[in-house]
Write a protein that holds these residues in place. Structure first.
Motif, mmCIF file in Angstrom:
data_model
loop_
_atom_site.group_PDB
_atom_site.id
_atom_site.type_symbol
_atom_site.label_atom_id
_atom_site.label_comp_id
_atom_site.label_asym_id
_atom_site.label_seq_id
_atom_site.Cartn_x
_atom_site.Cartn_y
_atom_site.Cartn_z
ATOM 1 N N THR A 127 18.115 36.106 8.671
ATOM 2 C CA THR A 127 16.834 35.488 8.340
ATOM 3 C C THR A 127 15.743 35.810 9.354
ATOM 4 N N VAL A 128 16.109 36.161 10.573
ATOM 5 C CA VAL A 128 15.142 36.578 11.589
ATOM 6 C C VAL A 128 15.405 38.051 11.870
ATOM 7 N N LYS A 129 14.384 38.872 11.691
ATOM 8 C CA LYS A 129 14.532 40.322 11.837
ATOM 9 C C LYS A 129 14.443 40.739 13.304
ATOM 10 N N HIS A 130 15.364 40.207 14.094
ATOM 11 C CA HIS A 130 15.521 40.554 15.511
ATOM 12 C C HIS A 130 17.013 40.414 15.762
ATOM 13 N N LEU A 131 17.646 41.472 16.251
ATOM 14 C CA LEU A 131 19.081 41.449 16.495
ATOM 15 C C LEU A 131 19.456 40.197 17.273
ATOM 16 N N HIS A 132 20.444 39.467 16.775
ATOM 17 C CA HIS A 132 20.908 38.277 17.483
ATOM 18 C C HIS A 132 22.340 37.975 17.100
ATOM 19 N N PHE A 133 22.989 37.285 17.994
ATOM 20 C CA PHE A 133 24.378 36.886 17.815
ATOM 21 C C PHE A 133 24.474 35.380 17.973
ATOM 22 N N HIS A 134 25.256 34.765 17.099
ATOM 23 C CA HIS A 134 25.517 33.335 17.171
ATOM 24 C C HIS A 134 26.837 33.137 17.910
ATOM 25 N N LEU A 135 26.829 32.341 18.962
ATOM 26 C CA LEU A 135 28.043 31.932 19.659
ATOM 27 C C LEU A 135 28.325 30.502 19.212
ATOM 28 N N LEU A 136 29.437 30.325 18.519
ATOM 29 C CA LEU A 136 29.798 29.036 17.931
ATOM 30 C C LEU A 136 31.124 28.560 18.481
ATOM 31 N N ALA A 142 19.759 33.756 26.107
ATOM 32 C CA ALA A 142 20.632 32.918 25.288
ATOM 33 C C ALA A 142 20.060 31.510 25.293
ATOM 34 N N PHE A 143 19.971 30.916 24.108
ATOM 35 C CA PHE A 143 19.385 29.576 23.990
ATOM 36 C C PHE A 143 20.060 28.815 22.854
ATOM 37 N N ARG A 144 19.942 27.499 22.907
ATOM 38 C CA ARG A 144 20.582 26.644 21.905
ATOM 39 C C ARG A 144 19.858 26.741 20.565
ATOM 40 N N ASP A 145 20.653 26.822 19.496
ATOM 41 C CA ASP A 145 20.112 26.881 18.140
ATOM 42 C C ASP A 145 19.527 25.519 17.780
ATOM 43 N N LEU A 146 18.369 25.515 17.112
ATOM 44 C CA LEU A 146 17.724 24.260 16.711
ATOM 45 C C LEU A 146 18.431 23.578 15.547
ATOM 46 N N ASP A 147 19.246 24.328 14.802
ATOM 47 C CA ASP A 147 19.989 23.784 13.660
ATOM 48 C C ASP A 147 21.462 24.131 13.844
ATOM 49 N N PRO A 148 22.125 23.492 14.818
ATOM 50 C CA PRO A 148 23.491 23.892 15.160
ATOM 51 C C PRO A 148 24.489 23.695 14.018
ATOM 52 N N GLN A 149 25.347 24.690 13.865
ATOM 53 C CA GLN A 149 26.400 24.657 12.852
ATOM 54 C C GLN A 149 27.757 24.325 13.459
ATOM 55 N N ALA A 150 27.772 24.043 14.749
ATOM 56 C CA ALA A 150 28.975 23.665 15.488
ATOM 57 C C ALA A 150 28.509 22.890 16.714
ATOM 58 N N PRO A 151 29.415 22.152 17.376
ATOM 59 C CA PRO A 151 29.005 21.418 18.583
ATOM 60 C C PRO A 151 28.329 22.311 19.629
ATOM 61 N N VAL A 152 28.792 23.552 19.748
ATOM 62 C CA VAL A 152 28.123 24.541 20.594
ATOM 63 C C VAL A 152 27.630 25.643 19.666
ATOM 64 N N HIS A 153 26.329 25.863 19.641
ATOM 65 C CA HIS A 153 25.734 26.931 18.821
ATOM 66 C C HIS A 153 24.598 27.529 19.627
ATOM 67 N N ILE A 154 24.862 28.705 20.172
ATOM 68 C CA ILE A 154 23.921 29.383 21.053
ATOM 69 C C ILE A 154 23.538 30.720 20.432
ATOM 70 N N LEU A 155 22.249 31.024 20.451
ATOM 71 C CA LEU A 155 21.760 32.315 19.988
ATOM 72 C C LEU A 155 21.592 33.233 21.192
#
Length: 112
Positions: free
Chosen positions: A93-102, A26-39
């Protein structure tokens, strides 16, 4: 394989890690859509939710169990959102299963 998330999981591309174990990262998104945006990604390459099978689907339960811990550690006491985009029309947009935690703000519906 030329997958950016595989490269991040393998340490070839740096990321701001929030959590890591032998199954996921789990890591921080480079283009966050919320104050907390973790992939949250499995370390095993699974292209999308459409590629889940009985043999690999347990990773989703693991990711969601960890998501609860990450949300608590991030102080998301008023709730959070977990999003998965599947396929081109689903916004993947990225062909690797991932979940956004916002979280960290009120999440409207529809998203935007």
């Amino acid at each position: 394989m030329d997958c950016i998330f595989c490269k991040i999981a393998n340490g070839e591309i740096p990321s701001t890690k929030v959590y890591e174990d032998d199954k996921m990262l789990a890591f921080r998104d480079l283009d966050p859509q919320a104050p907390v945006h973790i992939l949250m990604i499995p370390k095993e390459h699974i292209a999308s939710a459409d590629d889940l099978t009985e043999e690999n689907a347990q990773i989703v339960a693991h990711i969601f169990t960890v998501a609860k811990k990450i949300a608590a550690a991030e102080g998301l006491t008023n709730g959070y959102r977990i999003v998965n985009n599947c396929g081109e029309d689903g916004g993947q947009t990225v062909k690797h299963l991932h979940f956004h935690l916002l979280g960290g703000r009120s999440m409207a519906w529809p998203p935007g």
